[in-house]
Write a protein that holds these residues in place. Structure first.
Motif, mmCIF file in Angstrom:
data_model
loop_
_atom_site.group_PDB
_atom_site.id
_atom_site.type_symbol
_atom_site.label_atom_id
_atom_site.label_comp_id
_atom_site.label_asym_id
_atom_site.label_seq_id
_atom_site.Cartn_x
_atom_site.Cartn_y
_atom_site.Cartn_z
ATOM 1 N N UNK A 25 -1.669 15.677 -18.626
ATOM 2 C CA UNK A 25 -0.675 16.753 -18.583
ATOM 3 C C UNK A 25 0.649 16.309 -19.201
ATOM 4 N N UNK A 26 0.884 15.003 -19.197
ATOM 5 C CA UNK A 26 2.132 14.472 -19.752
ATOM 6 C C UNK A 26 1.987 13.974 -21.184
ATOM 7 N N UNK A 27 0.830 14.226 -21.782
ATOM 8 C CA UNK A 27 0.608 13.798 -23.156
ATOM 9 C C UNK A 27 -0.470 12.743 -23.267
ATOM 10 N N UNK A 28 -0.671 12.237 -24.463
ATOM 11 C CA UNK A 28 -1.727 11.247 -24.697
ATOM 12 C C UNK A 28 -1.287 9.872 -24.209
ATOM 13 N N UNK A 29 -2.238 9.168 -23.580
ATOM 14 C CA UNK A 29 -1.978 7.806 -23.112
ATOM 15 C C UNK A 29 -3.084 6.891 -23.628
ATOM 16 N N UNK A 30 -2.782 5.588 -23.649
ATOM 17 C CA UNK A 30 -3.714 4.574 -24.135
ATOM 18 C C UNK A 30 -3.902 3.547 -23.024
ATOM 19 N N UNK A 31 -5.101 3.518 -22.457
ATOM 20 C CA UNK A 31 -5.393 2.670 -21.307
ATOM 21 C C UNK A 31 -6.174 1.438 -21.752
ATOM 22 N N UNK A 32 -5.661 0.269 -21.396
ATOM 23 C CA UNK A 32 -6.312 -0.987 -21.747
ATOM 24 C C UNK A 32 -7.231 -1.383 -20.594
ATOM 25 N N UNK A 33 -8.540 -1.495 -20.895
ATOM 26 C CA UNK A 33 -9.524 -1.777 -19.854
ATOM 27 C C UNK A 33 -10.490 -2.865 -20.294
ATOM 28 N N UNK A 34 -10.907 -3.669 -19.339
ATOM 29 C CA UNK A 34 -11.932 -4.682 -19.545
ATOM 30 C C UNK A 34 -13.252 -4.106 -19.057
ATOM 31 N N UNK A 35 -14.300 -4.212 -19.862
ATOM 32 C CA UNK A 35 -15.600 -3.719 -19.436
ATOM 33 C C UNK A 35 -16.378 -3.100 -20.589
ATOM 34 N N UNK A 36 -17.529 -2.514 -20.278
ATOM 35 C CA UNK A 36 -18.027 -2.192 -18.938
ATOM 36 C C UNK A 36 -18.623 -3.394 -18.213
ATOM 37 N N UNK A 37 -18.540 -3.356 -16.871
ATOM 38 C CA UNK A 37 -19.110 -4.374 -16.014
ATOM 39 C C UNK A 37 -20.138 -3.722 -15.105
ATOM 40 N N UNK A 38 -21.273 -4.366 -14.971
ATOM 41 C CA UNK A 38 -22.396 -3.747 -14.270
ATOM 42 C C UNK A 38 -22.296 -3.842 -12.751
ATOM 43 N N UNK A 39 -21.441 -4.738 -12.246
ATOM 44 C CA UNK A 39 -21.339 -4.920 -10.795
ATOM 45 C C UNK A 39 -19.877 -5.001 -10.364
ATOM 46 N N UNK A 40 -19.596 -4.529 -9.157
ATOM 47 C CA UNK A 40 -18.227 -4.526 -8.670
ATOM 48 C C UNK A 40 -17.697 -5.946 -8.474
ATOM 49 N N UNK A 41 -18.558 -6.876 -8.054
ATOM 50 C CA UNK A 41 -18.068 -8.235 -7.839
ATOM 51 C C UNK A 41 -17.644 -8.881 -9.154
ATOM 52 N N UNK A 42 -18.280 -8.507 -10.288
ATOM 53 C CA UNK A 42 -17.803 -8.978 -11.579
ATOM 54 C C UNK A 42 -16.386 -8.441 -11.831
ATOM 55 N N UNK A 43 -16.205 -7.146 -11.536
ATOM 56 C CA UNK A 43 -14.892 -6.527 -11.740
ATOM 57 C C UNK A 43 -13.834 -7.189 -10.865
ATOM 58 N N UNK A 44 -14.197 -7.510 -9.640
ATOM 59 C CA UNK A 44 -13.242 -8.154 -8.733
ATOM 60 C C UNK A 44 -12.840 -9.529 -9.252
ATOM 61 N N UNK A 45 -13.800 -10.285 -9.799
ATOM 62 C CA UNK A 45 -13.490 -11.596 -10.355
ATOM 63 C C UNK A 45 -12.553 -11.473 -11.550
ATOM 64 N N UNK A 46 -12.811 -10.499 -12.419
ATOM 65 C CA UNK A 46 -11.943 -10.289 -13.579
ATOM 66 C C UNK A 46 -10.548 -9.881 -13.119
ATOM 67 N N UNK A 47 -10.469 -8.960 -12.163
ATOM 68 C CA UNK A 47 -9.168 -8.521 -11.645
ATOM 69 C C UNK A 47 -8.372 -9.700 -11.088
ATOM 70 N N UNK A 48 -9.022 -10.506 -10.248
ATOM 71 C CA UNK A 48 -8.331 -11.641 -9.635
ATOM 72 C C UNK A 48 -7.914 -12.666 -10.688
ATOM 73 N N UNK A 49 -8.775 -12.869 -11.685
ATOM 74 C CA UNK A 49 -8.466 -13.817 -12.752
ATOM 75 C C UNK A 49 -7.244 -13.366 -13.543
ATOM 76 N N UNK A 50 -7.178 -12.079 -13.865
ATOM 77 C CA UNK A 50 -6.048 -11.562 -14.633
ATOM 78 C C UNK A 50 -4.758 -11.588 -13.814
ATOM 79 N N UNK A 51 -4.859 -11.334 -12.514
ATOM 80 C CA UNK A 51 -3.682 -11.460 -11.654
ATOM 81 C C UNK A 51 -3.154 -12.894 -11.691
#
Length: 283
Positions: free
Chosen positions: A245-271
């Motif tokens: 609604x506020x216009x076009x945005x560009x979202x930076x995402x890592x993936x796709x990841x097949x399991x949530x625990x993979x995503x959690x590891x990536x999230x924690x690593x990037x933090x």
């Protein structure tokens, strides 16, 4: 052990040597490793063998390393060899290979002392029977008894990252379709922006997870962050375009990841790398 990469610059026969370390047998000062976060490499595809012109770089008639002279083959036709394979990884990720392309440990590539660059070869692990196809774009390894240096992804698929080395057989492959050949120059594959997905859905891929690092209104800012993050993770980093609604945005995402625990590891690593509040997006 140091591997020395040879390159021919600007069409003039001037060989410059880049010192490299063999990750499978690191010394105290030359330690190498795989990625910090165990990657899901199921998305990594083997290259399709095809005819390619010889690279402008990395193909001198001969070169000398550690007192031994190597002669680059005119052709890989019918080439086969047995010996020990090793692998190299995190320490050289992003650095130039002999072909001039950046080394990407998440791609199916390899280094060889005498095969023409580039060329595709099949590598078979004689200890477990696994077989892969890789694209040779680098020189080495120069440790006695070793015949090929594999990327981290290739070594992982061959089941040898844990052992560091493996007994292998390699055989050259040639493509039959000249129309698929592309020129490999000093910068490797064509430069461009980060992979693009245009989507208005939450994740962009049904049933899969992503880690969203940031969202931008400026496309260049998103591309810059994606480029910064890619060497830190073993998964694709994409920029998703979305209309809001506020216009076009560009979202930076890592993936796709097949399991949530993979995503959690990536999230924690990037933090841990200083990225604030990366969010898991998905089912």
């Amino acid at each position: 052990m140091r591997d020395i990469r040879a390159a021919v610059h600007g069409g003039v026969l001037a060989i410059s040597f880049l010192l490299m370390a063999c990750s499978s047998s690191p010394t105290k000062d030359e330690a190498d490793s795989g990625p910090d976060v165990p990657p899901d490499l199921r998305h990594v595809q083997e290259p399709v063998p095809r005819k390619e012109p010889r690279s402008r770089f990395g193909n001198p008639e001969s070169y000398t390393v550690l007192g031994e002279t190597y002669h680059v083959l005119d052709s890989a036709e019918g080439f086969s060899q047995r010996g020990i394979a090793s692998w190299y990884g995190n320490k050289f990720h992003g650095k130039r290979t002999s072909s001039g392309e950046p080394y990407d440990m998440y791609k199916m590539t390899a280094a060889h002392k005498t095969l023409p660059i580039p060329v595709h070869v099949r590598v078979t692990n004689l200890d477990n029977g696994k077989s892969i196809i890789v694209r040779v774009n680098d020189r080495g390894p120069f440790k006695e008894g070793r015949i090929i240096d594999l990327s981290y992804a290739a070594a992982h698929k061959l089941g040898m990252t844990g052992t560091g080395t493996a007994r292998v057989e390699i055989s050259a492959l040639t493509g039959d379709d000249d129309s698929t050949a592309t020129n490999t120059n000093a910068t490797g594959s064509s430069a461009g922006t980060a992979p693009r997905n245009t989507t208005t859905s939450a994740a962009g891929d049904e049933g899969l997870f992503f880690v969203q690092i940031a969202s931008f209104r400026n496309e260049d800012s998103a591309d810059e962050v994606a480029a910064q993050v890619q060497p830190l993770v073993g998964y694709p980093v994409k920029v998703f375009e979305a209309d809001t609604d506020d216009g076009r945005v560009y979202r930076v995402r890592v993936g796709p990841l097949s399991r949530r625990d993979y995503a959690e590891k990536v999230r924690d690593h990037l933090e841990g790398k200083g990225y604030e509040r990366p969010a898991i997006v998905g089912p």
